[in-house]
Write a protein that holds these residues in place. Structure first.
Motif, PDB file in Angstrom:
ATOM      1  N   VAL A   1      39.905  50.150  31.433  1.00 18.61           N
ATOM      2  CA  VAL A   1      38.836  50.065  32.540  1.00 18.61           C
ATOM      3  C   VAL A   1      39.476  51.050  33.913  1.00 18.61           C
ATOM      4  O   VAL A   1      40.657  51.308  33.827  1.00 18.61           O
ATOM      5  CB  VAL A   1      38.950  48.441  33.102  1.00 18.61           C
ATOM      6  CG1 VAL A   1      38.312  47.665  32.319  1.00 18.61           C
ATOM      7  CG2 VAL A   1      40.271  48.138  33.581  1.00 18.61           C
ATOM      8  N   GLU A   2      38.381  51.190  34.717  1.00 20.20           N
ATOM      9  CA  GLU A   2      38.827  51.985  36.020  1.00 20.20           C
ATOM     10  C   GLU A   2      39.484  51.281  37.045  1.00 20.20           C
ATOM     11  O   GLU A   2      40.347  51.664  37.670  1.00 20.20           O
ATOM     12  CB  GLU A   2      37.680  52.937  36.506  1.00 20.20           C
ATOM     13  CG  GLU A   2      37.355  54.054  35.853  1.00 20.20           C
ATOM     14  CD  GLU A   2      36.263  54.683  36.326  1.00 20.20           C
ATOM     15  OE1 GLU A   2      35.794  54.388  37.362  1.00 20.20           O
ATOM     16  OE2 GLU A   2      35.543  55.483  35.476  1.00 20.20           O
TER      17      GLU A   2
ATOM     18  N   TYR B   1      43.425  44.269  29.030  1.00 22.66           N
ATOM     19  CA  TYR B   1      42.477  45.137  29.927  1.00 22.66           C
ATOM     20  C   TYR B   1      43.678  46.003  30.324  1.00 22.66           C
ATOM     21  O   TYR B   1      44.679  45.813  31.120  1.00 22.66           O
ATOM     22  CB  TYR B   1      41.907  44.337  31.011  1.00 22.66           C
ATOM     23  CG  TYR B   1      40.579  43.863  30.540  1.00 22.66           C
ATOM     24  CD1 TYR B   1      39.467  44.566  30.665  1.00 22.66           C
ATOM     25  CD2 TYR B   1      40.287  42.397  30.179  1.00 22.66           C
ATOM     26  CE1 TYR B   1      38.214  44.238  30.215  1.00 22.66           C
ATOM     27  CE2 TYR B   1      39.198  41.851  29.780  1.00 22.66           C
ATOM     28  CZ  TYR B   1      38.389  42.831  29.746  1.00 22.66           C
ATOM     29  OH  TYR B   1      36.959  42.122  29.384  1.00 22.66           O
TER      30      TYR B   1
ATOM     31  N   ARG C   1      33.783  38.688  31.298  1.00 19.40           N
ATOM     32  CA  ARG C   1      33.271  39.917  30.931  1.00 19.40           C
ATOM     33  C   ARG C   1      33.355  39.906  29.317  1.00 19.40           C
ATOM     34  O   ARG C   1      32.315  40.132  28.685  1.00 19.40           O
ATOM     35  CB  ARG C   1      34.204  40.999  31.363  1.00 19.40           C
ATOM     36  CG  ARG C   1      33.756  41.884  32.694  1.00 19.40           C
ATOM     37  CD  ARG C   1      34.517  43.004  32.998  1.00 19.40           C
ATOM     38  NE  ARG C   1      34.886  42.988  34.468  1.00 19.40           N
ATOM     39  CZ  ARG C   1      35.608  43.977  34.789  1.00 19.40           C
ATOM     40  NH1 ARG C   1      36.160  45.121  33.856  1.00 19.40           N
ATOM     41  NH2 ARG C   1      35.729  44.145  35.870  1.00 19.40           N
TER      42      ARG C   1
ATOM     43  N   GLN D   1      44.189  49.381  32.897  1.00 19.10           N
ATOM     44  CA  GLN D   1      43.784  50.383  34.143  1.00 19.10           C
ATOM     45  C   GLN D   1      44.508  51.627  33.634  1.00 19.10           C
ATOM     46  O   GLN D   1      46.088  51.745  33.639  1.00 19.10           O
ATOM     47  CB  GLN D   1      44.052  49.949  35.392  1.00 19.10           C
ATOM     48  CG  GLN D   1      43.331  50.756  36.428  1.00 19.10           C
ATOM     49  CD  GLN D   1      43.663  50.178  37.890  1.00 19.10           C
ATOM     50  OE1 GLN D   1      44.093  49.139  37.889  1.00 19.10           O
ATOM     51  NE2 GLN D   1      43.552  51.172  38.845  1.00 19.10           N
TER      52      GLN D   1
ATOM     53  N   GLU E   1      40.829  47.100  26.076  1.00 18.94           N
ATOM     54  CA  GLU E   1      39.680  47.630  26.919  1.00 18.94           C
ATOM     55  C   GLU E   1      40.159  48.456  28.027  1.00 18.94           C
ATOM     56  O   GLU E   1      40.896  47.997  28.930  1.00 18.94           O
ATOM     57  CB  GLU E   1      38.865  46.361  27.496  1.00 18.94           C
ATOM     58  CG  GLU E   1      37.892  45.477  26.420  1.00 18.94           C
ATOM     59  CD  GLU E   1      36.691  46.111  26.022  1.00 18.94           C
ATOM     60  OE1 GLU E   1      36.124  47.213  26.812  1.00 18.94           O
ATOM     61  OE2 GLU E   1      36.468  46.201  24.688  1.00 18.94           O
TER      62      GLU E   1
END
Ligand code: AMP
Ligand code: DBH
Length: 555
Positions: free
Chosen positions: A533-534, A493, A552, A495, A531
């Motif tokens: 993500v914000e 993940y 998730r 950011q 992935e």
């Protein structure tokens, strides 16, 4: 006060020693017999001199021939000026030269580091830096990767390193592994046995770990050989055993559970395979009448799949199939036993020490659903809660262990050791386990932040640190995702700090994976999925909530 005294770490040369009272006990009980690994192999070679020790492609080595090659290489190394205690990184595929390099180095008291073929610049240069290794032995090419380039990069950047030995085609500036002159010259030139004892560190195994780069695991001659002899007994290896080596030969499972060393101890024959696929290995099994194979669950599944699709059922031909390194699904275990008539043994071990086996005489249900029991009555095992309080039998908790072949500390990382070991020397395995009424261990999960990708362990923090160095990565979190073949794969993940010219997410994913690769991390550590993500989910404490991220993924 007294308590503190018993917690004194006996440090010597970056190595945490076993406390004297334990040394006495392990010697008195006959676990530690004072033999070096080099002496061990010489004894095997004398006892079984005419047996075939190794088959590697078209080449066959009797025990005597292998010992001869080892001696020659040891002479070469000492002529080159290498000395007792000098470290050597050995990174070879499943090939006869691995054993010549390993035993040859040990013969003069050098300390090999068991690098795996998947390791790249980041890991290899770390091993060299940590141990001040002077020599690096590698293949020319394997699986499309050119190790000579890697070796030259290390030579440039690592000060201690001053020689590369290449098995296969060397560059002009390198030395070929098989350069040492013909044997006759060496007849009167025996290597003087170095002044080291079996209590010294023989070599370094590697840990998948849970933080940072892989940790070096210092294994002594005494402790390692105890686990080897005991494993060979449990696995009932003998002179007629024909073992196919499919997993990387340098891995702790492959070497000691019961592995190649266990096999040599009993005079059997080792057949090396560089290709783990069902088609290649089934041919070997038939050709050589293989009796023993060790696999990780993912490989066992792919072999079962091949049988399902109509290939001959080779599971029934084997005397034993060992499966370990990651949790074997009960369903696959049952299929192997009930449908394919396979004699299965589960192996739950770690390069730090403790190894558990289901025993051949165990009840079938135990073999299907448990990871077996410890090697030694003096393997101390505790299952504890988060506060280190021991739990009643049957409850799930953290597995801690201490014993005659489990290390007391990783090499040269006192800070890390403070968390990885209890004050009284128990290793925190990071595994969540339960012990059943029969006394067998069941691995229920793990508390350490590690992904087990088909037996290859990924310390998530190590990969995150690399990702975080990318200028556009604000923060990252690597989590496991379920995979039908490998058990687990990795998902990062990210950011992401947006920029005007950002390409599509697909392109970005490719670029980030390349970024990790170019950094020089082992191939299996490159995130399988990415992935963007914000923001990240957080726990009450404000840490990235990996549990939520994993959920998730499942959703
Ligand atoms: P390492 O410390 O890198 O040698 O990896 C050892 C770890 O692999 C153990 O602590 C377990 O997490 C995992 N492992 C090994 N064998 C098994 C097994 N049979 N079942 C489940 N996990 C296993
Ligand atoms: O995963 C491991 O490290 C492992 C598995 C089985 C191991 O080191 C071993 C047996 O000795």
């Amino acid at each position: 006060m007294i308590k503190q005294e018993s917690h004194v770490q006996h440090l010597w040369d970056g190595i945490v020693q076993y406390p004297p009272e334990f040394v006495e006990k392990y010697i008195a009980k006959g676990y530690w017999v004072g033999q070096t690994i080099s002496e061990f192999f010489i004894e095997c070679a004398e006892k079984y001199s005419q047996n075939t020790a190794l088959i590697c492609g078209e080449r066959k080595f009797s025990y005597a021939q292998l010992q001869q090659r080892i001696d020659e290489f040891a002479v070469y190394l000492s002529r080159q000026g290498y000395q007792v205690g000098d470290a050597v990184v050995i990174q070879l595929p499943n090939i006869a030269e691995f054993f010549i390099a390993y035993f040859g180095a040990l013969r003069i008291g050098m300390r090999p580091i068991m690098s795996l073929p998947a390791h790249r610049h980041s890991e290899v240069s770390h091993f060299i830096g940590q141990t001040q290794a002077k020599l690096y032995i590698c293949a020319d090419k394997f699986m499309g990767f050119d190790y000579r380039t890697l070796a030259h990069e290390c030579l440039k950047r690592c000060e201690s390193l001053h020689q590369i030995l290449v098995v296969g085609n060397a560059d002009e500036s390198d030395t070929r592994f098989d350069v040492w002159p013909d044997t006759t010259k060496f007849q009167q030139q025996c290597v003087v046995p170095p002044q080291l004892t079996a209590r010294h560190v023989a070599f370094f195994q590697l840990s998948g770990g849970s933080t940072g780069t892989p940790k070096l695991i210092p294994r002594t001659h005494d402790d390692y050989l105890y686990s080897v002899r005991a494993s060979a007994d449990i696995c009932e290896l003998n002179e007629h055993t024909k073992m196919l080596m499919v997993l990387p030969v340098a891995h702790n499972f492959s070497m000691s559970s019961a592995g190649s060393l266990g096999l040599f101890y009993t005079g059997g024959t080792l057949v090396l395979s560089q290709d783990p696929s069902a088609s290649a290995c089934f041919a070997f099994i038939k050709k050589y009448g293989i009796s023993h194979v060790a696999l990780v669950p993912a490989l066992a599944a792919s072999w079962a799949e091949a049988v399902q699709k109509g290939q001959e059922n080779i599971f029934a031909r084997l005397e034993v199939l060992q499966v370990g390194g990651a949790r074997l699904a009960d369903a696959l275990a049952r299929q192997l036993i009930e449908q394919y008539d396979c004699r299965l043994q589960q192996v739950f071990g770690m390069a730090e020490g403790l190894v558990n086996y289901t025993r051949y005489e165990d009840d079938i249900e135990q073999i299907i659903s448990t990871q077996g029991s410890r090697i030694s009555a003096d393997d101390e095992i505790k299952v504890v809660d988060d506060e280190d309080r021991e739990l009643p039998i049957g409850e799930i908790g953290h597995l801690l262990t201490r014993g005659p072949y489990t290390i007391r500390g990783y090499y040269n990382v006192p800070e890390h050791n403070r968390n990885a070991f209890t004050l009284d020397g128990f290793y925190r395995t990071g595994d969540l386990v339960r012990i059943n009424a029969e006394g067998n261990i069941i691995v229920e999960g793990r508390s350490k932040d590690q992904i087990n990708r088909g037996g290859e362990k990924i310390a998530t923090e190590e990969v995150e640190q690399v990702l975080n160095q990318h200028p556009q990565v604000i923060q990252s979190a690597l989590v496991s995702m379920p995979d039908s073949m490998l058990g687990e794969k990795s998902c990062a993940y990210i950011q992401w700090r947006m920029a005007e010219q950002d390409p599509s997410p697909t392109r970005l994913t490719m670029q980030l994976r390349q970024y990790v690769q170019q950094y020089g991390l082992a191939t299996y550590k490159i995130p399988d999925r990415i992935e963007f993500v914000e923001d990240m989910p957080y726990t009450a404490l404000g840490k990235i909530d990996k549990k939520a991220l994993r959920q998730r993924l499942v959703a």
